[in-house]
Design a protein around this motif. Sequence first.
Motif, mmCIF file in Angstrom:
data_model
loop_
_atom_site.group_PDB
_atom_site.id
_atom_site.type_symbol
_atom_site.label_atom_id
_atom_site.label_comp_id
_atom_site.label_asym_id
_atom_site.label_seq_id
_atom_site.Cartn_x
_atom_site.Cartn_y
_atom_site.Cartn_z
ATOM 1 N N HIS A 41 0.862 -1.175 0.000
ATOM 2 C CA HIS A 41 0.000 0.000 0.000
ATOM 3 C C HIS A 41 0.905 1.234 0.000
ATOM 4 O O HIS A 41 1.973 1.225 0.615
ATOM 5 C CB HIS A 41 -0.888 0.023 1.241
ATOM 6 N N LEU A 64 -1.159 -2.187 -4.047
ATOM 7 C CA LEU A 64 -2.436 -2.666 -3.518
ATOM 8 C C LEU A 64 -3.438 -1.530 -3.379
ATOM 9 O O LEU A 64 -4.637 -1.720 -3.598
ATOM 10 C CB LEU A 64 -2.217 -3.334 -2.160
ATOM 11 N N SER A 65 -2.962 -0.369 -2.975
ATOM 12 C CA SER A 65 -3.824 0.806 -2.887
ATOM 13 C C SER A 65 -2.938 2.040 -2.911
ATOM 14 O O SER A 65 -1.743 1.977 -2.610
ATOM 15 C CB SER A 65 -4.677 0.788 -1.616
ATOM 16 N N ALA A 67 -2.912 6.278 -1.845
ATOM 17 C CA ALA A 67 -3.506 7.453 -1.203
ATOM 18 C C ALA A 67 -2.662 8.668 -1.565
ATOM 19 O O ALA A 67 -1.455 8.685 -1.309
ATOM 20 C CB ALA A 67 -3.574 7.280 0.310
ATOM 21 N N ALA A 152 -5.051 0.903 -9.205
ATOM 22 C CA ALA A 152 -5.126 0.672 -7.759
ATOM 23 C C ALA A 152 -6.304 1.426 -7.150
ATOM 24 O O ALA A 152 -6.613 2.549 -7.568
ATOM 25 C CB ALA A 152 -3.832 1.128 -7.090
ATOM 26 N N PRO A 153 -6.980 0.830 -6.160
ATOM 27 C CA PRO A 153 -7.968 1.603 -5.399
ATOM 28 C C PRO A 153 -7.305 2.861 -4.849
ATOM 29 O O PRO A 153 -6.218 2.787 -4.262
ATOM 30 C CB PRO A 153 -8.371 0.642 -4.272
ATOM 31 N N THR A 154 -7.933 4.009 -5.054
ATOM 32 C CA THR A 154 -7.261 5.277 -4.765
ATOM 33 C C THR A 154 -8.120 6.180 -3.891
ATOM 34 O O THR A 154 -9.313 6.361 -4.139
ATOM 35 C CB THR A 154 -6.920 6.015 -6.075
ATOM 36 N N ALA A 180 -11.855 6.252 -7.846
ATOM 37 C CA ALA A 180 -11.194 6.995 -6.768
ATOM 38 C C ALA A 180 -12.222 7.717 -5.905
ATOM 39 O O ALA A 180 -13.301 8.096 -6.370
ATOM 40 C CB ALA A 180 -10.201 7.997 -7.342
ATOM 41 N N PHE A 207 -10.136 4.097 4.622
ATOM 42 C CA PHE A 207 -9.892 3.686 3.237
ATOM 43 C C PHE A 207 -9.211 2.319 3.181
ATOM 44 O O PHE A 207 -9.622 1.436 2.421
ATOM 45 C CB PHE A 207 -9.022 4.739 2.555
ATOM 46 N N LEU A 208 -8.195 2.119 3.996
ATOM 47 C CA LEU A 208 -7.469 0.853 3.977
ATOM 48 C C LEU A 208 -8.341 -0.304 4.446
ATOM 49 O O LEU A 208 -8.198 -1.436 3.976
ATOM 50 C CB LEU A 208 -6.219 0.953 4.849
ATOM 51 N N GLY A 211 -11.521 -2.355 1.850
ATOM 52 C CA GLY A 211 -11.354 -3.556 1.042
ATOM 53 C C GLY A 211 -10.818 -4.731 1.825
ATOM 54 O O GLY A 211 -10.402 -5.725 1.231
#
Length: 326
Positions: A41, A64-65, A67, A152-154, A180, A207-208, A211
């Motif tokens: 992350h 993985l993600s 920010a 990536a999930p943002t 996002a 946020f973390l 998921g």
Amino acid sequence: MVRFELPGHAGTPALGAGVVIEDLARMVLGLVDSLGWERFHYAGISISGAIGATVALVAPERVLSLAMVCSAARFGESRQWRERAELVRARGTASLLEPTVARWFADPVAAASPLGRRLVEDLATVDTAGYAACCDALSTYDIRDRLAEIQAPTLVIAGRSDPATPPAQARELVDGIPGASLTEINGAAHLAVVDRPDAVTAALLAFLDQGDPGMRVRREVLGDAHVDAAVAKTTPFTEAFQDLITRYAWGEIWTRPGLDRRTRSAITLMALVARGHHDELAMHVRAALGNGLTRDEIGEVLLQSAIYCGVPAANAAFAVAQRVLE
């Protein structure tokens, strides 16, 4: 958890002129390679957010993600960064202090705090070549036409009082990056993590956890302080074990609908007494209180353990619980 310093900052070696953000992104990848991490992350503020976005573009399979805090797809005009680089090379960073403080902090208390003062001192003493090289990198950074490639999930976090990367630039990121999400922080300028550290931390943790149902339940039961300490101690050697705990114990077992958390806590206490795992027992006595068991109910569980686990085991368990409950 690992934090990196930009080249030329905090005593790290500086890079020469002509650096681009992708160079810094590949330095980050080299760092995580040295740690043995395959996937990770990433969270970064300002230029470090840009570095993270670039990592997500050049190595999408590893992120993985992502920010991005008080960051952007492009930081103003190229000319302003080239001029700043020339100014710093000629006169150092002292000339930047006053306008920079005005951009960094919305809260005078944050600016005057030990952390705020230290950050300003760091700017005053940063390696001139290193700072100028970062300006060079920002002068060519522009990923506006590549935002849709970020997989990536943002999470994008913006300070509502940030003059350097205002909320409009954050919304540009959110509009361009598929899926996002945006969190705007009141009373925060460019260093939102200093102006409003609790709000930024809460947004990042939420946020973390989105998921990761196991991590969410683990935090809800054991508390953020305990989980953060465990995560901070994670090494490449223990990473797989920590993942097993979070994914299987908390994500698969504790989330099953067949038993409520009170019951699961009671069962867990009994099992820990039986095996003599006193450190874990203390942790789960605290968790049991959070899950709704009363002191008297915890006492009843331990009393029953004397019959099925043995009097010496229960005696030791009562001593552990007494210390926690006092």
